[in-house]
Design a protein around this motif. Structure first.
Motif, short mmCIF file in Angstrom:
data_model
loop_
_atom_site.label_atom_id
_atom_site.label_comp_id
_atom_site.label_asym_id
_atom_site.label_seq_id
_atom_site.Cartn_x
_atom_site.Cartn_y
_atom_site.Cartn_z
N GLY A 48 0.81 -1.22 0.00
CA GLY A 48 0.00 0.00 0.00
C GLY A 48 0.83 1.25 0.00
N SER A 49 0.19 2.35 0.40
CA SER A 49 0.85 3.64 0.31
C SER A 49 1.16 4.24 1.68
CB SER A 49 -0.02 4.60 -0.50
OG SER A 49 -1.26 4.76 0.15
N SER A 50 1.31 3.39 2.70
CA SER A 50 1.70 3.90 4.01
C SER A 50 2.54 2.87 4.75
CB SER A 50 0.47 4.28 4.85
OG SER A 50 -0.26 3.13 5.18
N PHE A 51 3.42 3.36 5.59
CA PHE A 51 4.22 2.51 6.45
C PHE A 51 4.69 3.34 7.62
CE2 PHE A 51 6.94 4.00 2.95
CZ PHE A 51 7.90 4.72 3.65
N HIS A 64 2.56 7.93 1.50
CA HIS A 64 3.33 8.41 0.34
C HIS A 64 2.56 8.18 -0.95
CE1 HIS A 64 4.56 4.45 -1.20
NE2 HIS A 64 4.48 4.10 0.07
N SER A 65 3.02 8.84 -1.99
CA SER A 65 2.42 8.67 -3.31
C SER A 65 3.50 8.26 -4.31
CB SER A 65 1.74 9.97 -3.75
OG SER A 65 2.70 11.00 -3.88
N ASP A 66 3.08 7.82 -5.47
CA ASP A 66 4.00 7.52 -6.55
C ASP A 66 4.33 8.81 -7.29
OD1 ASP A 66 4.28 4.81 -6.16
OD2 ASP A 66 2.55 4.31 -7.40
N VAL A 70 14.40 7.38 -6.65
CA VAL A 70 15.56 6.54 -6.32
C VAL A 70 16.79 7.23 -6.88
CG1 VAL A 70 16.64 4.28 -6.55
CG2 VAL A 70 14.14 4.46 -6.40
N GLU A 71 17.73 7.56 -6.01
CA GLU A 71 18.95 8.25 -6.42
C GLU A 71 20.14 7.33 -6.16
OE1 GLU A 71 21.62 11.97 -4.87
OE2 GLU A 71 19.45 12.23 -4.86
N ILE A 84 22.64 4.77 -2.04
CA ILE A 84 21.33 4.57 -2.64
C ILE A 84 20.32 5.27 -1.74
CG2 ILE A 84 19.59 2.89 -3.37
CD1 ILE A 84 21.97 0.87 -3.60
N GLU A 85 19.63 6.23 -2.28
CA GLU A 85 18.68 7.03 -1.50
C GLU A 85 17.28 6.86 -2.07
OE1 GLU A 85 17.79 11.75 -1.21
OE2 GLU A 85 19.85 11.14 -0.80
N LEU A 86 16.31 6.60 -1.21
CA LEU A 86 14.91 6.52 -1.60
C LEU A 86 14.22 7.75 -1.03
CD1 LEU A 86 14.19 2.81 -0.65
CD2 LEU A 86 14.85 3.71 -2.88
N GLU A 87 13.46 8.44 -1.84
CA GLU A 87 12.75 9.63 -1.37
C GLU A 87 11.26 9.46 -1.62
OE1 GLU A 87 12.75 14.36 -2.27
OE2 GLU A 87 14.68 13.34 -2.11
N PHE A 88 10.51 9.45 -0.52
CA PHE A 88 9.06 9.31 -0.58
C PHE A 88 8.43 10.68 -0.38
CE2 PHE A 88 10.87 5.41 1.00
CZ PHE A 88 10.24 4.44 0.24
N THR A 89 7.39 10.97 -1.13
CA THR A 89 6.69 12.24 -1.02
C THR A 89 5.25 11.97 -0.60
OG1 THR A 89 8.05 13.11 -2.80
CG2 THR A 89 6.07 14.35 -2.26
N GLU A 90 4.76 12.79 0.36
CA GLU A 90 3.38 12.59 0.77
C GLU A 90 2.44 12.91 -0.37
OE1 GLU A 90 2.20 15.11 3.99
OE2 GLU A 90 2.98 16.89 3.05
N PRO A 91 1.25 12.32 -0.37
CA PRO A 91 0.29 12.60 -1.44
C PRO A 91 -0.05 14.08 -1.49
CG PRO A 91 -0.44 10.75 -0.09
CD PRO A 91 0.75 11.36 0.59
N SER A 92 -0.21 14.60 -2.70
CA SER A 92 -0.58 16.01 -2.82
C SER A 92 -2.03 16.19 -2.44
CB SER A 92 -0.32 16.51 -4.24
OG SER A 92 -1.18 15.82 -5.14
N GLY A 93 -2.34 17.32 -1.89
CA GLY A 93 -3.71 17.61 -1.47
C GLY A 93 -4.53 18.23 -2.58
N SER A 94 -4.66 17.56 -3.70
CA SER A 94 -5.35 18.13 -4.85
C SER A 94 -6.82 18.45 -4.54
CB SER A 94 -5.25 17.21 -6.05
OG SER A 94 -5.83 15.96 -5.76
N GLU A 95 -7.42 17.79 -3.55
CA GLU A 95 -8.79 18.07 -3.21
C GLU A 95 -8.94 19.46 -2.58
OE1 GLU A 95 -7.14 15.44 -1.98
OE2 GLU A 95 -6.89 15.84 0.13
N ASP A 96 -7.85 20.07 -2.13
CA ASP A 96 -7.89 21.40 -1.55
C ASP A 96 -7.64 22.49 -2.59
OD1 ASP A 96 -6.15 20.21 1.37
OD2 ASP A 96 -8.30 20.29 0.95
#
Length: 100
Positions: A48-51, A64-66, A70-71, A84-96
């Motif tokens: 899923g999209s949370s941990f 997080h969102s897709d 990966v760097e 090796i760096e993984l960067e996760f971004t929270e989902p954008s608040g497009s509903e706002d």
């Protein structure tokens, strides 16, 4: 299956939950511990999209969102190093989002 990815030193539920501000930790794990951690993380990414990343004294729940960035960085200065760096971004608040 829960959404927790724990570092091997995880021993207690008396943790500080980090949801804002700045937090950084470096940990040194054995090859086996690193593999177990990455397997747990991979399982959570597939599920899923949370941990929640946690250790004995802290935890960071994260949605997080897709895509996941990966760097890969290689350096050969005083010693050979691969990062090796993984960067996760929270989902954008497009509903706002609105235009008036």
């Amino acid at each position: 299956m829960n959404d927790r990815v724990e570092f091997p030193d995880d021993r207690t539920d008396d943790r500080r939950t980090i949801t804002s501000g700045f937090f950084e930790r470096e940990v040194y794990l054995s090859r086996e511990e690193t593999a177990a951690f990455l397997h747990d993380l991979a399982d959570q990414l597939e599920a899923g999209s949370s941990f929640t990343i946690s250790a004995s004294e802290w935890e960071i729940p994260f949605d997080h969102s897709d895509p996941v960035e990966v760097e890969i960085e290689f350096s050969e200065q005083s010693e050979r190093e691969l990062e090796i760096e993984l960067e996760f971004t929270e989902p954008s608040g497009s509903e706002d989002l609105s235009v008036r």
